[in-house]
Design a protein around this motif. Structure first.
Motif, PDB file in Angstrom:
ATOM      1  N   TRP A 812     161.674  51.848 -15.835  1.00 19.22           N
ATOM      2  CA  TRP A 812     162.038  52.947 -16.653  1.00 19.22           C
ATOM      3  C   TRP A 812     161.990  54.298 -16.189  1.00 19.22           C
ATOM      4  N   ARG A 813     160.511  54.393 -15.752  1.00 23.81           N
ATOM      5  CA  ARG A 813     159.984  55.947 -15.156  1.00 23.81           C
ATOM      6  C   ARG A 813     160.910  56.090 -13.870  1.00 23.81           C
ATOM      7  N   HIS A 814     161.131  54.911 -12.957  1.00 23.52           N
ATOM      8  CA  HIS A 814     162.010  55.123 -11.746  1.00 23.52           C
ATOM      9  C   HIS A 814     163.290  55.609 -11.770  1.00 23.52           C
ATOM     10  N   GLN A 815     163.975  55.177 -13.119  1.00 21.86           N
ATOM     11  CA  GLN A 815     165.139  55.716 -13.299  1.00 21.86           C
ATOM     12  C   GLN A 815     165.174  57.008 -13.642  1.00 21.86           C
ATOM     13  N   ILE A 816     164.217  57.439 -14.414  1.00 18.58           N
ATOM     14  CA  ILE A 816     163.973  58.941 -14.907  1.00 18.58           C
ATOM     15  C   ILE A 816     163.938  59.819 -13.615  1.00 18.58           C
ATOM     16  N   ARG A 817     162.905  59.301 -12.729  1.00 14.13           N
ATOM     17  CA  ARG A 817     162.465  59.934 -11.460  1.00 14.13           C
ATOM     18  C   ARG A 817     163.459  60.433 -10.420  1.00 14.13           C
ATOM     19  N   LYS A 818     164.681  59.529 -10.704  1.00 11.87           N
ATOM     20  CA  LYS A 818     165.598  59.818  -9.472  1.00 11.87           C
ATOM     21  C   LYS A 818     166.388  61.082  -9.976  1.00 11.87           C
ATOM     22  N   LYS A 819     166.267  61.628 -11.104  1.00 12.31           N
ATOM     23  CA  LYS A 819     167.160  62.664 -11.690  1.00 12.31           C
ATOM     24  C   LYS A 819     166.399  63.806 -11.931  1.00 12.31           C
ATOM     25  N   VAL A 820     165.062  63.895 -11.841  1.00 11.24           N
ATOM     26  CA  VAL A 820     164.208  65.103 -12.404  1.00 11.24           C
ATOM     27  C   VAL A 820     164.176  65.855 -11.103  1.00 11.24           C
ATOM     28  N   ASN A 821     163.918  67.169 -11.425  1.00 12.27           N
ATOM     29  CA  ASN A 821     163.653  68.373 -10.547  1.00 12.27           C
ATOM     30  C   ASN A 821     162.056  68.604 -10.439  1.00 12.27           C
ATOM     31  N   GLY A 822     161.722  69.160  -9.390  1.00 11.47           N
ATOM     32  CA  GLY A 822     160.052  69.492  -9.202  1.00 11.47           C
ATOM     33  C   GLY A 822     159.589  69.050  -8.035  1.00 11.47           C
ATOM     34  N   VAL A 823     158.505  69.833  -7.526  1.00 18.84           N
ATOM     35  CA  VAL A 823     157.727  69.182  -6.267  1.00 18.84           C
ATOM     36  C   VAL A 823     156.516  68.420  -6.865  1.00 18.84           C
ATOM     37  N   LYS A 824     155.716  69.120  -7.457  1.00 16.37           N
ATOM     38  CA  LYS A 824     154.525  68.323  -7.931  1.00 16.37           C
ATOM     39  C   LYS A 824     154.514  68.037  -9.484  1.00 16.37           C
ATOM     40  N   VAL A 825     155.296  68.802 -10.207  1.00 13.94           N
ATOM     41  CA  VAL A 825     155.464  68.476 -11.539  1.00 13.94           C
ATOM     42  C   VAL A 825     156.772  68.049 -11.805  1.00 13.94           C
ATOM     43  N   TYR A 826     157.221  66.933 -12.335  1.00  9.85           N
ATOM     44  CA  TYR A 826     158.554  66.543 -12.519  1.00  9.85           C
ATOM     45  C   TYR A 826     159.218  67.171 -13.794  1.00  9.85           C
ATOM     46  N   SER A 827     159.979  67.959 -13.969  1.00 12.41           N
ATOM     47  CA  SER A 827     160.685  68.462 -15.299  1.00 12.41           C
ATOM     48  C   SER A 827     161.618  67.391 -15.673  1.00 12.41           C
ATOM     49  N   ILE A 828     161.334  67.063 -16.809  1.00 10.98           N
ATOM     50  CA  ILE A 828     162.083  66.076 -17.665  1.00 10.98           C
ATOM     51  C   ILE A 828     162.918  66.807 -18.668  1.00 10.98           C
ATOM     52  N   THR A 829     164.356  66.791 -18.714  1.00 12.30           N
ATOM     53  CA  THR A 829     165.070  67.531 -19.635  1.00 12.30           C
ATOM     54  C   THR A 829     165.617  66.561 -20.790  1.00 12.30           C
ATOM     55  N   GLN A 830     166.379  67.124 -21.675  1.00 14.03           N
ATOM     56  CA  GLN A 830     166.927  66.164 -22.817  1.00 14.03           C
ATOM     57  C   GLN A 830     168.004  65.596 -22.189  1.00 14.03           C
ATOM     58  N   GLN A 831     168.707  66.550 -21.359  1.00 16.75           N
ATOM     59  CA  GLN A 831     169.974  66.052 -20.512  1.00 16.75           C
ATOM     60  C   GLN A 831     169.756  64.696 -19.863  1.00 16.75           C
ATOM     61  N   ILE A 832     168.749  64.634 -19.000  1.00 20.21           N
ATOM     62  CA  ILE A 832     168.167  63.505 -18.105  1.00 20.21           C
ATOM     63  C   ILE A 832     167.979  62.403 -19.201  1.00 20.21           C
ATOM     64  N   LEU A 833     167.049  62.580 -20.227  1.00 26.06           N
ATOM     65  CA  LEU A 833     166.787  61.470 -21.210  1.00 26.06           C
ATOM     66  C   LEU A 833     167.930  60.895 -21.820  1.00 26.06           C
ATOM     67  N   LYS A 834     168.875  61.930 -22.306  1.00 31.07           N
ATOM     68  CA  LYS A 834     169.936  61.342 -23.119  1.00 31.07           C
ATOM     69  C   LYS A 834     170.824  60.245 -22.222  1.00 31.07           C
ATOM     70  N   ASP A 835     171.041  60.666 -20.661  1.00 30.33           N
ATOM     71  CA  ASP A 835     171.811  60.024 -20.072  1.00 30.33           C
ATOM     72  C   ASP A 835     171.218  58.959 -19.272  1.00 30.33           C
ATOM     73  N   SER A 836     169.783  58.479 -19.446  1.00 29.91           N
ATOM     74  CA  SER A 836     169.157  57.376 -19.043  1.00 29.91           C
ATOM     75  C   SER A 836     169.655  56.125 -20.097  1.00 29.91           C
ATOM     76  N   PHE A 837     169.279  55.126 -19.828  1.00 34.62           N
ATOM     77  CA  PHE A 837     169.397  53.739 -20.249  1.00 34.62           C
ATOM     78  C   PHE A 837     168.418  52.987 -20.783  1.00 34.62           C
TER      79      PHE A 837
END
Length: 904
Positions: A812-837
């Motif tokens: 599940w984390r790999h699914q999220i990681r493909k969509k997040v932005n950031g270099v050292k800190v991966y910024s997770i947003t509501q939009q990314i979470l909502k669109d995940s499965f």
């Protein structure tokens, strides 16, 4: 100039600093004296042979009571500068009285032409004269710089009067410039905190120069070209670019003339830049370097240039510039107030906390339109220029303008720790308004983050570099223009999206039993109308009810909150949306069928009454290297891991008392599987896959401050309460709560959480193996962490613990990681979470999975503890063994040292 002479001069000048300035200046301030004195000595020696002619011309004009024209003195001096004082620098070495020395030295400096005096003023050299005089070292400094040990003049020095035996060769302008640049480099590296602000590493500059010159090397003509840097710093980019362009032109048999232009806001670096050009004999070029802010005081506003290179400041606040331009909301500067191809006008002003994109837009405004090669730009930015800003923001509009006008050729991700004062990831943008045919409409992304060579010694935070071979490799990837593991090519629309606002109608039901506040209905007619509507109008249709009352709209507005409740089964209120159900969606510009198809395919299956508020639709652009280059670590199978565990167990015979961790029959050959394309994952056919938005609602939690923290009466979830078996299995661990301690809670904002909440927080690359989700099993308050988002299940899920485990799984984390932005800190947003499965087993299987994982994870945790204990004891054994042997307590000739010590 040979390498030995170069090193000897640099070492001698560097030695002056150590010999004369120690204990008077901090080491980082040596350059405040050495750099201007080097400039003064070089200019003095260049003017020495024409000094008599300059003084004679001055006397002639003074005798006629006429002001001396500066141009005349420059002609007499044969340079773009002069000195009309009666002194040469070496004349001052005979001054024995310190007071006279200071006065004469100041008079000597005042004799320089205005362009040199401006350089010395920007160096704040007058302050240094006072400091050196107070410390009684002014004479020693002048004597060192005029000593016969080195020759900074363009004329050779001989040992004999007949000029037959050479002592020191003359130093031409290019060699002097090289020495001065070397001194700048050494001082910058010695003062690493400031180096990154004003000086881009030479290896990066050389790569940038190759990226803008090499692709058009065959199109160079016998012509004059211009090169510009709006954040010129010490001028390194301009001089490297000049040298590289001349080399390429010569290789192709072309004679080119190159004019340099720039602007710099920092006074000292401006002085260094102009001084460097004067020392190289480029007096006209030095005049092309302007002082002041490029953003609010553009001194090259009416010019355009062939080539532009820049490294604008990252994260620099430009609020002062905005104020000078009339305030951000009123800025109409055509560099930043843009017009798209369809005539739409947009503002590309980013937030005032970071103005780096403004420098790129400034360069775009200076591109040539009517030449064969147009203009080429290379700029270094950090990651925020790629993805910061929502659709319609200044940052997004800037990207939109560049991409829709097909200006971006490529963006290259550089390794971390390439710069002196920052370890963050950086990117080179390559722009052109005359793209070659194969690049039209496309953008190339190059991942060069792994192309680096380690430095033998770190320079500040810079611990790696581009060797010539690595630069050639990156340039080859760029020129080859092929897709591979480090190069991806996309249509510009790939990075665009519509940001749409999804609304759902407000549905209200009238509660007839509700008591009205006294005085709300003031007249008998109003009360009668209200009662009549209650008796005759449908109570699940506010629009019909309101019409039936016949009351004024203003009165109905006051009345409605007291008599209505939201009801999903009620009729929609005409023309009103429910703010609580409002959502935003990012729809890719290349989504088949566009927004309408997205609404039908992705939204209405879950909310049939949803619609798009077209007035709020915005177009945005963002570029995520992570999306295209992230490669998750392949997970080994459970059987492989168990095989390794068995090998470990066999070497630790008595460490485990049981074999509860051994699993059997994990896979059933009778179970049917199918592939879900959303994850590219094979799951049992009886399981379901749903978007997270269907299962969970989102909120950010109520802020708790120091003032009301103690009055809430809610228990605090902190370190002391997270070590139970249940919580550690479900993820309420240091991964999310590492910020939390009682003292931290009392000094930092917190958030309320409820039983059944899931907290998603940003995570760091160095914690890739850890989870980024915590499950809360009781009400409480918790420090929310960095960009944390709270989700609560919409329905009463059969087994919440199953989802707690799911959200902490690497898959599940790999699914999220493909969509997040950031270099050292991966910024997770509501939009990314909502669109995940999420995958959803049957209810019985969920219970079985949770029971199985609870037991197995507890056994594994127990084993980890035992292994860690053994490691600690083995380390203690090793240390004790070494100590006892080297001190003679154990005689190695007689000792029997176990080869496989046991800790039972």
């Amino acid at each position: 100039m040979d390498h030995q002479t170069h090193n000897a001069i640099v070492s001698f000048i560097w030695g002056i600093a150590d010999e004369c300035l120690r204990d008077i200046y901090q080491r980082g301030k040596y350059r405040d004296v050495i750099l201007p004195m080097t400039v003064i000595r070089r200019l003095d020696s260049v003017l020495e042979e024409t000094k008599g002619a300059v003084l004679a011309a001055k006397r002639k004009f003074e005798a006629a009571n006429v002001d001396v024209p500066p141009e005349t003195l420059c002609i007499k001096a044969g340079q773009a500068f002069y000195n009309d004082s009666p002194f040469l620098l070496k004349d001052l070495t005979s001054r024995t009285n310190e007071q006279n020395l200071k006065a004469d030295f100041i008079a000597y400096l005042k004799g320089f032409s205005p362009n040199v005096r401006e350089i010395l003023d920007k160096f704040k050299f007058r302050v240094q004269i006072d400091t050196m005089d107070d410390a009684h070292i002014l004479g020693a400094i002048i004597e060192k710089f005029t000593a016969s040990d080195i020759n900074l003049s363009p004329y050779p020095i001989y040992k004999d009067a007949e000029k037959k035996e050479l002592l020191h060769p003359g130093l031409d302008n290019h060699s002097m410039g090289t020495i001065f640049e070397e001194l700048i480099r050494k001082f910058n590296e010695d003062n690493n905190e400031e180096a990154g602000e004003h000086w881009t590493p030479r290896d990066v500059v050389e790569l940038m120069a190759d990226l803008i010159f090499v692709p058009i090397r065959h199109e160079l003509l016998d012509a004059t070209y211009s090169c510009y840097d709006g954040a010129s710093g010490t001028g390194g980019m301009l001089t490297v670019a000049q040298t590289r362009l001349q080399e390429l032109a010569e290789e192709h048999g072309k004679a080119v003339s190159i004019h340099l232009y720039g602007q710099e806001v920092n006074p000292e670096t401006y002085a260094i830049c102009t001084a460097d050009m004067l020392l190289k004999g480029d007096g006209a070029e030095a005049a092309n370097i302007e002082y002041g802010s490029t953003l609010s005081e553009d001194h090259h506003a009416k010019m355009d240039f062939d080539f532009m290179l820049s490294n604008p400041p990252y994260g620099k606040n430009w609020k002062a510039d905005a104020a000078k331009m009339g305030g951000k909301s009123d800025i109409k500067d055509p560099r930043f107030h843009l017009t798209l191809a369809d005539g739409e006008e947009i503002d590309a002003l980013p937030r005032v906390s970071d103005g780096q994109l403004l420098f790129l837009l400034n360069n775009i405004a200076k591109m040539k339109q009517n030449t064969k090669i147009g203009s080429r730009i290379a700029e270094v930015h950090n990651g925020s220029s790629l993805f910061t800003g929502d659709a319609g923001s200044g940052e997004s509009n800037a990207r939109r303008f560049m991409i829709e006008n097909d200006l971006v050729e490529a963006i290259i991700a550089l390794p971390e720790n390439m710069f002196y004062n920052t370890g963050i990831g950086t990117y080179i943008w390559i722009l052109s308004n005359k793209k070659e045919k194969r690049r039209k409409g496309k953008i190339q992304l190059i991942d060069a983050t792994a192309m680096k060579a380690p430095l033998r010694k770190n320079l500040g935070k810079k611990n790696c570099e581009f060797t010539p071979e690595l630069r050639a490799e990156i340039l080859h990837v760029f020129l080859a223009y092929e897709e591979n593991d480090v190069s991806k090519i996309f249509e510009g629309k790939e990075f665009g999206f519509w940001s749409v606002t999804v609304e759902r109608p407000l549905r209200l039901r009238i509660e007839r039993e509700r008591a009205l506040p006294a005085g709300l209905l003031r007249t008998d007619e109003e009360r009668a109308a209200y009662q009549r509507a209650l008796d005759t109008a449908p109570l699940d249709d506010w629009t019909a009810f309101a019409k039936a009352t016949g009351l004024r709209p203003a009165l109905l507005k006051k009345l409605r909150p007291h008599i209505t409740v939201k009801d999903a089964a009620a009729q929609p209120v005409a023309g009103e949306a429910d703010p609580a159900l409002r959502d935003t969606e990012n729809v890719p510009l290349e989504y088949p069928g566009g927004i309408v198809a997205f609404l039908e395919n992705e939204v209405r299956p879950y909310a049939p009454d949803a619609y798009i508020d077209e007035k709020k639709t915005e177009i945005g652009y963002e570029i995520s290297f992570t999306k295209y280059f992230y490669r998750p670590i392949e997970l080994r199978s459970v059987r492989e891991i168990m095989s390794d565990l068995r090998m470990l167990e066999s070497s630790m015979e008595n460490l485990m008392d049981d074999d509860n961790v051994v699993t059997r029959g994990l896979y059933s050959p009778k179970r049917k599987f199918c592939t879900y394309t959303q994850w590219n994952l094979c799951c049992p056919a009886t399981w379901k896959v749903k978007r997270v938005r269907e299962m969970f609602s989102f909120r950010r939690g109520l802020s708790i401050t120091k003032e009301n923290l103690e009055t809430e009466g809610i228990p605090v979830i902190n370190y002391g309460q997270i070590h139970s078996k249940q919580n550690s299995m479900l993820g309420v661990t240091d991964d999310i709560l590492r910020f939390v301690s009682p003292s931290y809670l009392y000094s930092n904002p917190s958030a309320l959480v409820q039983k059944g909440d899931f907290i998603f927080a940003d995570t760091s690359e160095d914690r890739e193996g850890s989870g980024n989700c915590a499950y809360i099993d009781r009400d409480g308050k918790i420090f929310a962490g960095y960009h944390s988002i709270i989700a609560h299940a919409k329905d009463n899920l059969t087994e919440r613990k199953y989802f707690a485990y799911l959200f902490r799984s690497p898959t599940w984390r790999h699914q999220i990681r493909k969509k997040v932005n950031g270099v050292k800190v991966y910024s997770i947003t509501q939009q990314i979470l909502k669109d995940s499965f999420v995958v959803i087993p049957t209810e019985d299987e969920q219970r079985e999975i949770v029971e199985y994982l609870d037991n197995r994870c507890y056994s594994i945790d127990s084993l980890i503890v035992k292994m860690q204990q053994k490691i600690t004891l083995l380390q203690e054994l090793k240390s004790t063994l070494i100590s006892d042997v080297v001190t003679g307590k154990i005689d190695v000739r007689d000792a029997e040292i176990p080869t496989n010590p046991s800790m039972e």
